[in-house]
Design an enzyme around this catalytic site. Structure first.
Site, mmCIF file in Angstrom:
data_model
loop_
_atom_site.group_PDB
_atom_site.id
_atom_site.type_symbol
_atom_site.label_atom_id
_atom_site.label_comp_id
_atom_site.label_asym_id
_atom_site.label_seq_id
_atom_site.Cartn_x
_atom_site.Cartn_y
_atom_site.Cartn_z
ATOM 1 N N GLU A 274 42.694 84.495 54.598
ATOM 2 C CA GLU A 274 41.941 83.393 55.220
ATOM 3 C C GLU A 274 40.470 83.722 55.176
ATOM 4 O OE1 GLU A 274 42.946 82.820 59.341
ATOM 5 O OE2 GLU A 274 45.001 82.218 58.928
ATOM 6 N N GLU A 330 42.477 70.800 62.332
ATOM 7 C CA GLU A 330 43.752 70.775 63.051
ATOM 8 C C GLU A 330 43.483 70.565 64.537
ATOM 9 O OE1 GLU A 330 46.468 74.033 61.465
ATOM 10 O OE2 GLU A 330 44.650 74.393 60.309
ATOM 11 N N LYS A 333 44.728 73.025 67.622
ATOM 12 C CA LYS A 333 44.409 74.440 67.771
ATOM 13 C C LYS A 333 43.625 74.633 69.066
ATOM 14 C CE LYS A 333 43.915 77.322 64.633
ATOM 15 N NZ LYS A 333 43.177 78.265 63.770
ATOM 16 N N GLU A 339 37.455 76.018 66.407
ATOM 17 C CA GLU A 339 38.861 76.172 66.021
ATOM 18 C C GLU A 339 39.437 74.892 65.416
ATOM 19 O OE1 GLU A 339 41.068 78.720 65.839
ATOM 20 O OE2 GLU A 339 39.247 79.883 66.049
#
Ligand SMILES: *[C@@H]1O[C@H](CO)[C@@H](O)[C@H](O)[C@H]1NC(C)=O
Ligand SMILES: *[C@@H]1O[C@H](CO)[C@@H](O)[C@H](O)[C@H]1NC(C)=O
Ligand SMILES: *[C@@H]1O[C@H](CO)[C@@H](O)[C@H](O)[C@H]1NC(C)=O
Ligand SMILES: *[C@@H]1O[C@H](CO)[C@@H](O)[C@H](O)[C@H]1NC(C)=O
Ligand SMILES: *[C@@H]1O[C@H](CO)[C@@H](O)[C@H](O)[C@H]1NC(C)=O
Ligand SMILES: *[C@@H]1O[C@H](CO)[C@@H](O)[C@H](O)[C@H]1NC(C)=O
Ligand SMILES: *[C@@H]1O[C@H](CO)[C@@H](O)[C@H](O)[C@H]1NC(C)=O
Length: 471
Positions: A274, A330, A333, A339
């Site tokens: 990542e 997302e 999260k 985030e």
């Protein structure tokens, strides 16, 4: 001596060529193509079918899933995308305990789809050493061995087994030459892990974000250095190794190389499970903007797709398989605002910024306005109810916030300064601000499961003053 050394060099070279080809596995086209993490912690994301079409249209070469979802794996069989699947942390101990569980996992998640779905990596667990769970640590390598053995039983040799670790697996990453693994990770765990990766010619997968060390102290590290801008004048010379660094990513990757070297493993290659840069975030998160995200990702892609490979100062010329985080924003999260803003695409599938994942065109931010949040924010920040929150959901969060700390909600009592207006939204906003002002320094986020957001507009009224965080 010289001949020996020459032979060893050739062996090393051959080894790296061999693992290079096993990474490409025949399709030379996807060798140095970029991978994308397909995270799905959102309740508003496009379907797996649409998502795979998007990955193809973006010309990604690899996709990494956080599980082994059968629907996604079935859909991927129609594509040339190379696929990484993951064993979840919850499955590790079960697989470690019993070979038949590993066999069953491979039957269900690999044999059901392979070889038409081009599975190339199985990653066991996610950031296992970031959880303080000693049993999980001890079970990690046994589980990896069992997974590998089950693959061997079926003569499957082009799927490598690894485990992605966060940078917190290291302590003292600076200077890179001084890096070592965290002493709290027992040798009986880390040494077998290295031995496994070395003997199976797998990769040390690392989740590596220059954003985090930079944003903790944005005035100390140059932003250009963290964004991998080319032609910058800031360089860092490691006083022990004598190696010169032109970007923070190389510095972090080499700290992994040096930590492995200290355990005697010189030839285990690093892969990036990542990396990325958030395109938005909270007021107290500097540098989170689309301009920087576009810059980082283009520079990253140009670096890791370069042919011949660039590598790092300590490991020049070595290819670094890389997965960008993440395909989508997302929305489920938890944690700080960044985030939920790592996506290349929004939840509708449209690009948040332009990026060429093939690395053929270079960074071009001319369409994006210069960011205004690259420095630390100076001023007061409050934590209030989000405009998207439903008042019906606020009760438990309000009660929770008021129970924490000392006198957190005293001002909300009848007759006190903030009692009026008697509305749950107003009271929850006060409670969130009061809670966050007390606990931010201990690591609390202004989030409350999506019910709260930061604001720099003073929510106080009349004689009711809301507690704030002063930066
Ligand atoms: C690589 O891609 C080109 C076109 O993009 C194609 O003609 C060629 O057959 C591909 N090679 C392999 C080995 O997949
Ligand atoms: C492993 O699991 C299988 C199937 O669940 C079971 O039959 C077997 O007894 C187990 N073996 C051990 C050593 O626990
Ligand atoms: C790493 O693997 C190679 C080749 O399999 C082997 O020769 C070497 O001894 C291993 N290194 C360590 C430190 O175990
Ligand atoms: C600034 O960064 C250097 C390394 O680049 C480090 O040695 C120093 O401790 C940092 N200073 C602060 C205040 O964090
Ligand atoms: C780097 O330094 C040189 C000489 O000091 C200067 O001419 C050049 O403009 C600098 N480049 C950048 C990107 O700051
Ligand atoms: C960047 O994009 C703009 C607008 O699309 C274009 O005019 C410009 O030529 C591009 N610059 C580079 C260096 O590609
Ligand atoms: C609350 O007050 C007590 C006693 O004054 C103190 O020990 C404690 O640290 C305080 N807690 C917080 C979160 O401020």
């Amino acid at each position: 001596m010289h001949t020996m050394k020459g032979l060893m060099m050739k062996a090393v070279l051959l080894l790296s060529i061999m693992s290079f080809y096993s990474f490409c596995s025949g399709a030379s086209n996807s060798s140095n193509k970029i991978g994308v993490n397909y995270g799905r912690l959102g309740n508003n994301l496009p379907s797996p079918f649409e998502s795979i079409q998007l990955l193809l249209s973006m010309k990604a070469g690899h996709v990494k899933l956080y599980d082994a979802d059968p629907e996604v794996l079935k859909l991927l069989s129609d594509t040339d995308l190379h696929v990484t699947i993951m064993v979840t942390n919850q499955e590790i101990s079960m697989i470690a305990s019993n070979e038949s569980h590993a066999d069953a996992w491979i039957d269900d998640n690999v044999l059901a789809h392979y070889p038409s779905t081009k599975i190339r990596f199985i990653l066991v667990g996610n950031e296992v050493f970031s959880y303080n769970d000693r049993q999980l640590w001890l079970d990690l390598v046994p589980a990896m061995r069992r997974i590998k053995r089950s693959l061997n039983k079926h003569q499957i040799h082009n799927i490598k087994v690894g485990t992605p670790l966060a940078m917190d697996a290291l302590e003292s990453t600076f200077p890179p030459s001084s890096a070592r693994f965290r002493s709290s990770i027992p040798a009986e765990v880390i040494v077998p892990l290295m031995r496994f990766l070395n003997s199976t010619k797998s990769f040390f997968f690392v989740d590596v974000y220059t954003y985090f060390p930079w944003s903790v102290n944005p005035t100390n590290t140059s932003l250009d250095y963290a964004l991998m801008k080319s032609g910058i004048n800031e360089t860092y010379k490691d006083p022990v190794s004598g190696l010169t660094y032109t970007n923070l990513l190389d510095q972090m990757l080499d700290s992994v190389h040096f930590a492995m070297q200290k355990l005697g493993f010189n030839n285990v290659r690093v892969a990036i499970a990542e990396t990325g840069w958030p395109h938005d975030g909270d007021f107290d998160e500097p540098g989170a903007n689309a301009y920087n995200a576009a810059t980082y990702v283009s520079n990253l892609v140009a670096k890791v797709t370069s042919d011949p490979p660039i590598g790092t100062p300590a490991k020049p010329g070595i290819e670094i398989p890389t997965f960008v985080f993440s395909l989508y924003d997302e929305n489920q999260k938890p944690g700080p605002g960044t985030e939920r803003h790592w996506g290349l695409l929004s939840n509708t599938g449209s690009p948040i910024y332009e990026v060429d994942l093939t690395g053929t065109s270079h960074e071009n931010n001319t369409k994006l306005s210069e960011p205004s949040n690259n420095g630390p924010y100076n001023g007061k920040i409050w934590c209030v109810v989000a405009s998207t929150a439903s008042p019906d959901d606020l009760g438990p969060a309000l009660e929770f916030a008021c129970r924490q700390g000392n006198g957190t909600c005293d001002q909300l009592a009848p007759g006190k300064e903030c009692y009026e207006p008697i509305s749950i939204v107003s009271h929850a906003s006060y409670a969130f601000s009061s809670f966050w002002a007390q606990f931010r320094s201990a690591g609390a986020s202004c989030y409350f499961g999506g019910l709260a957001v930061q604001t720099i507009t003073d929510p106080g009224h009349g004689s009711c003053e809301f507690p704030s965080v002063l930066l």
